[in-house]
Design an enzyme around this catalytic site. Structure first.
Site, short mmCIF file in Angstrom:
data_model
loop_
_atom_site.label_atom_id
_atom_site.label_comp_id
_atom_site.label_asym_id
_atom_site.label_seq_id
_atom_site.Cartn_x
_atom_site.Cartn_y
_atom_site.Cartn_z
CG HIS A 25 3.04 -3.06 -5.61
ND1 HIS A 25 2.86 -1.78 -5.22
CD2 HIS A 25 3.55 -2.99 -6.87
CE1 HIS A 25 3.24 -0.95 -6.18
NE2 HIS A 25 3.67 -1.67 -7.21
CE LYS B 49 7.32 -3.15 -8.54
NZ LYS B 49 6.65 -3.07 -9.83
CG HIS C 176 6.50 1.52 -3.27
ND1 HIS C 176 5.80 0.52 -2.65
CD2 HIS C 176 5.59 2.18 -4.03
CE1 HIS C 176 4.52 0.58 -3.01
NE2 HIS C 176 4.38 1.59 -3.84
CE LYS D 33 2.85 9.07 -9.35
NZ LYS D 33 2.77 7.61 -9.37
CD GLU E 255 5.38 5.80 -10.94
OE1 GLU E 255 4.56 4.93 -11.22
OE2 GLU E 255 5.21 6.62 -10.03
CG ASP F 14 1.94 7.53 -4.33
OD1 ASP F 14 1.02 6.78 -3.96
OD2 ASP F 14 2.40 7.52 -5.49
#
Ligand code: BG6
Length: 478
Positions: free
Chosen positions: A173, A177, A235, A326, A211, A230
């Site tokens: 995804h 963007k 990405h 994270k 994040e 992940d």
């Protein structure tokens, strides 16, 4: 401009991804007038809904997933009327005939595999067995695309048994963007940057995806993946490719993907000293990673920093520093290109003279900032200072910037249009695993735990050292 007539089947339609991303994205495209009359969306999952009861369910759920400003009664009714539902047993026989009977040969057929990869094989086989894998149909698959190189190869082989590569849309995804696509526009739509975009002029490049969220609620998946699987394998590597690739001959699917693949293949294996893994502890009112995943012995990383090298004519000698994690201080994704110093300072030693920095902010507050050196105003002599040329897209584009489509809106419409430019090709995914597998294996062979860092910080100490020891600094996470 409306796309052509389509039947989109969402397998796993009652799952989280469908509810949070796929269906709201389709609703928004419908609201924007992009779905043609007669376009249909068919949910297929195990739960026992009918067309009517699924619509009722979605009427309630969409109210939570779509911003209130976009909820218009008429538009919602029109959207819900496009929806149908078929209860299906993906592994067995139930429901497949019903589904096949609903598919219109004249419409574009797209099958969204919004299910775990262990079901891809059954879906592909059943679509084939029930005559639904026409030459023109498309299938959409999500990450994680495999767990390592061998599982990704097996998945590719499973899909290839029933579909051609030009029918397979592997979603990352990040490629949907707006600002990520803008990386290509900035590089290849301007004359200003590209002549300097190489090891001769660029000192180093930083890619940060920070994040603030933790992993509570997705602990089971995340604890088996960690930040490398992940975020890095997909990405982060896609961002690196777009920054490092050669100009494709055209903005066309295989032209772009060929160039990205060359970057991945040119990546050197990462030395153990060039990797830092971190895990967030408990502090500042937040639970620790171990509590979030419910596994007191977990060695999985919630943060990773890597120093990577692209061994190509263009990039040999310019390090790429990647970091993602994270529970960091701020949510920010940024690419920072730091240029080399001028070869000679005609002004003598100057404190204010810094290297030029181009910071491309992907989210939030999308924009581009270029730091340049100028003379400090005033009569005090030739003193240099650094000032930013600052362009926020929201300010520069006004209304237009506010209308930035969500990544899923763009990507799903590209599936219907049959444009694979922003989707990963099978060989790209495999090459990315081939690079990350040894990173994971080297770590698995060690006994030590990831370094702890505090929630709300910018990651573990060693990640700072990764750059300090080279005489460089990360840009602050803010
Ligand atoms: C997903 C990861 O692919 O991307 C998540 O599985 C992560 O862990 C998310 O939070 C980040 O996406 P975004 O669009 O919020 O930057």
């Amino acid at each position: 401009i409306p796309v052509d007539l389509f039947d989109l089947v969402i397998f796993g339609a009652t799952g989280d991804l469908a509810m949070r991303k796929i269906l709201p994205a389709l609703y928004r495209r419908d609201l924007a007038g992009q779905l043609p009359d007669g376009a249909r969306i068919i949910g297929a999952a195990r739960s026992d809904f009918t067309d009517a009861s699924w619509r009722d369910e979605l009427r309630r759920d969409l109210a939570d997933c779509v911003p209130a400003s976009l909820q218009e009664a008429g538009a919602l009714d029109r959207f819900l009327n496009r929806l149908g539902y078929v209860p299906i047993d993906v592994r067995g026989e139930d429901g497949w005939r019903d589904l096949a009977a609903r598919i219109r040969p004249k419409a574009i057929q797209a099958y969204y595999f919004s299910v775990g990869p262990d079901l891809f094989g059954d879906l592909a086989r059943n679509l084939h067995a029930h005559g639904m894998n026409s030459e023109t149909c498309r299938i959409v698959v999500e990450k994680p695309f495999g767990h390592d190189l061998s599982s990704a190869r097996a998945l590719n082989a499973t899909l290839a048994a029933h579909f051609h590569e030009h029918q397979v849309y592997r979603i990352d995804h990040y490629l949907g963007k707006e600002t990520v696509q803008n990386l290509m526009a900035v590089r290849f739509g301007n004359m200003l940057f590209e002549p300097l975009w190489n090891a001769q002029y660029v000192d180093h490049i930083q890619i940060t995806v920070a994040e603030t969220v933790g992993v509570a609620g997705r602990g089971e998946y995340y604890d088996k993946s960690g930040a490398v699987r992940d975020m890095v394998q997909n990405h982060m590597m896609q961002l690196l490719c777009l920054i490092a690739m050669e100009p494709p001959y055209a903005f066309e699917p295989d032209a772009v993907r060929d160039e990205k693949l060359k970057v991945i293949r040119a990546l050197d294996p990462v030395a153990p000293d060039d990797i830092v893994r971190g895990q967030y502890g408990a502090a500042n009112g937040f639970a620790s990673y171990l509590e979030d995943v419910g596994n007191p012995d977990s060695h999985t990383e919630s943060f990773i920093a890597i120093k990577a090298h692209v061994s190509s004519w263009r990039w040999k000698g310019t390090p790429f520093y990647l970091r993602t994690g994270k529970r960091l201080r701020a949510r920010t994704s940024e690419i920072v290109v730091t240029f080399k110093d001028p070869p000679h300072s005609i002004f003598g030693p100057q404190e204010g003279q810094k290297s030029n920095v181009l910071a491309i902010r992907l989210q939030p507050n999308e924009g581009i900032k270029l730091k340049v050196t100028i003379k400090e105003p005033g009569p005090g002599g030739m003193r240099l200072i650094e000032v930013p040329l600052d362009m926020s897209f929201a300010e520069a584009l006004g209304e237009g910037a506010r209308d930035i489509a969500d990544a899923y809106e763009r990507l799903i419409m590209d599936v219907i249009r049959g444009n694979q430019t922003l989707f990963m090709r099978g060989d790209e995914v495999e090459a990315a695993w081939a690079w990350t597998d040894p990173i994971i294996a080297a770590w698995d062979a060690r006994e030590d735990r990831p370094q702890l860092y505090d929630p709300g910080s910018s990651g573990p100490e060693d990640a700072l050292m990764l750059m300090h020891r080279d005489g460089r600094r990360w840009r602050e996470v803010k």
